[in-house]
Write a protein that holds these residues in place. Structure first.
Motif, PDB file in Angstrom:
ATOM      1  N   LEU A  38       5.777  19.092 -12.248  1.00  0.00           N
ATOM      2  CA  LEU A  38       5.629  17.625 -12.345  1.00  0.00           C
ATOM      3  C   LEU A  38       6.921  16.708 -12.316  1.00  0.00           C
ATOM      4  O   LEU A  38       7.941  17.071 -12.876  1.00  0.00           O
ATOM      5  CB  LEU A  38       5.026  17.197 -13.583  1.00  0.00           C
ATOM      6  N   THR A  39       6.809  15.588 -11.800  1.00  0.00           N
ATOM      7  CA  THR A  39       8.039  14.472 -11.933  1.00  0.00           C
ATOM      8  C   THR A  39       7.986  13.830 -13.260  1.00  0.00           C
ATOM      9  O   THR A  39       7.232  14.248 -14.029  1.00  0.00           O
ATOM     10  CB  THR A  39       7.858  13.222 -10.757  1.00  0.00           C
ATOM     11  N   ASN A  42       5.861  16.637  -4.663  1.00  0.00           N
ATOM     12  CA  ASN A  42       5.432  16.961  -3.379  1.00  0.00           C
ATOM     13  C   ASN A  42       6.693  16.339  -2.472  1.00  0.00           C
ATOM     14  O   ASN A  42       6.812  15.204  -2.371  1.00  0.00           O
ATOM     15  CB  ASN A  42       4.261  16.409  -2.985  1.00  0.00           C
ATOM     16  N   PRO A  43       7.404  17.156  -1.824  1.00  0.00           N
ATOM     17  CA  PRO A  43       8.602  16.848  -0.949  1.00  0.00           C
ATOM     18  C   PRO A  43       8.077  16.203   0.142  1.00  0.00           C
ATOM     19  O   PRO A  43       8.975  15.371   0.904  1.00  0.00           O
ATOM     20  CB  PRO A  43       9.359  18.088  -0.783  1.00  0.00           C
ATOM     21  N   THR A  46       8.261   9.184  -1.929  1.00  0.00           N
ATOM     22  CA  THR A  46       8.871   9.198  -3.404  1.00  0.00           C
ATOM     23  C   THR A  46      10.325   9.179  -3.491  1.00  0.00           C
ATOM     24  O   THR A  46      10.888   9.557  -2.656  1.00  0.00           O
ATOM     25  CB  THR A  46       8.179  10.237  -4.352  1.00  0.00           C
ATOM     26  N   GLY A  47      10.588   8.931  -4.815  1.00  0.00           N
ATOM     27  CA  GLY A  47      12.134   8.938  -5.064  1.00  0.00           C
ATOM     28  C   GLY A  47      12.290   8.794  -6.419  1.00  0.00           C
ATOM     29  O   GLY A  47      11.672   8.925  -7.233  1.00  0.00           O
ATOM     30  N   SER A  84      12.880  11.774  -1.274  1.00  0.00           N
ATOM     31  CA  SER A  84      12.189  13.054  -1.226  1.00  0.00           C
ATOM     32  C   SER A  84      12.557  13.344   0.273  1.00  0.00           C
ATOM     33  O   SER A  84      13.032  12.684   1.070  1.00  0.00           O
ATOM     34  CB  SER A  84      10.637  13.062  -1.169  1.00  0.00           C
ATOM     35  N   ARG A  85      12.318  14.650   0.566  1.00  0.00           N
ATOM     36  CA  ARG A  85      12.690  15.191   2.134  1.00  0.00           C
ATOM     37  C   ARG A  85      12.107  14.259   2.934  1.00  0.00           C
ATOM     38  O   ARG A  85      12.633  13.892   3.956  1.00  0.00           O
ATOM     39  CB  ARG A  85      12.267  16.591   1.988  1.00  0.00           C
TER      40      ARG A  85
END
Length: 292
Positions: free
Chosen positions: A65-66, A73-74, A78-79, A120-121
């Protein structure tokens, strides 16, 4: 040989076991101060945030979890950010190639000194960020970020509505003594509501994924500086500038006009990183890299 076969069977059986489902626990959070290298970060609520700085790809994390309770989830848009309230929706512009994306900041970070955004990736790929840092501009979506704060558990609106209320009391008029009061007895309706609440937990919140898309704009030429401190008096800033070999710049904050000490400009990010490292080693813990 038999032992080797048995070990392989056990390994395959362990890998085939169903993994426990990760359930989201999305909530609003600001959080305590934390340390990124030699610099201290102080999270705060800021719905009109704008800044320019360096963004990097987020490092992989083993936690499911963030920081705000979203399932990691890459491949999501998000960031992470050092100080913004979580979650927050921001527009990110890569000043080097003009690309622009919208992401949801849902994690605290990045841990690298001198970086103001982790991607994120998927977000980094769309923004054109490679292995090294990129110069970016961040603009918060104030309306959407406020809505998230007001609607999610732990947000300001929930804290107000969750204030304790006095229990409902009733007077028993059918007892042997008329007018005798039964202290602290809740009504049947309230008792039913409490029982129902105890029997069913809150439904987990799941935030929708943001669109995976980017927009093309124009690249912007920038310079790099290291800002070491802010002073209310220009004289104090000038004395520090003389010690550090910097210059005095006017800056503005909610408290009014301030005076900043800057070193630079620097041509490369590595030069700015070296100057930042020296400033932090001199005890100037509020030092950071500025992109202008």
């Amino acid at each position: 040989m038999k032992k080797a076969v048995l070990f392989c069977c056990v390994t395959v059986a362990a890998c085939s076991r169903p993994q426990p489902e990760v359930k989201p626990d999305v909530h609003y959070v600001v959080g305590p101060a934390w340390q990124a290298g030699a610099a201290w970060m102080y999270p705060r609520e800021d719905f009109s945030y704008q800044a320019m700085g360096l963004a990097v790809r987020k490092a992989d994390s083993g936690t499911p979890l963030t920081t705000d309770g979203e399932v990691r989830n890459p491949l999501s848009m998000t960031g992470s950010h050092p100080t913004l309230q979580l979650p927050a929706v921001v527009t990110v512009i890569n000043l080097e190639n003009g690309r622009e994306i919208t992401i949801r900041v849902n994690e605290r970070g990045p841990a690298e000194t001198g970086r103001i955004l982790g991607l994120s990736r998927r977000a980094a790929d769309l923004l054109g960020v490679g292995a090294g840092p990129a110069r970016v501009r961040i603009i918060e979506d104030e309306v959407t970020s406020r809505q998230l704060a007001e609607q999610l558990p732990g947000g300001p609106m929930l804290q107000i509505s969750a204030a304790p209320r006095e229990a409902v009391k009733q007077t028993d008029l059918a007892g042997p003594v008329a007018g005798a009061e039964s202290r602290g007895v809740a009504s049947a309706t309230e008792q039913s509501a409490v029982s129902a609440a105890q029997g069913t937990g809150p439904t987990p919140v799941q935030l929708p994924d943001l669109p995976v898309q980017w927009r093309q704009g124009q690249p912007v030429a920038t310079q790099l500086w290291v800002e070491t401190a802010d002073f209310t008096a220009r004289g104090a800033a000038a004395r520090l500038a003389a010690q550090e070999g910097g210059s005095v710049w006017p800056s503005f904050s909610p408290q009014g006009k301030m005076w900043a000490v800057r070193q630079g400009p620097f041509t490369t990010i590595s030069d700015a990183d070296a100057a930042l490292k020296r400033a932090l080693a001199d005890g100037l813990t509020g030092s950071h890299i500025v992109v202008e």
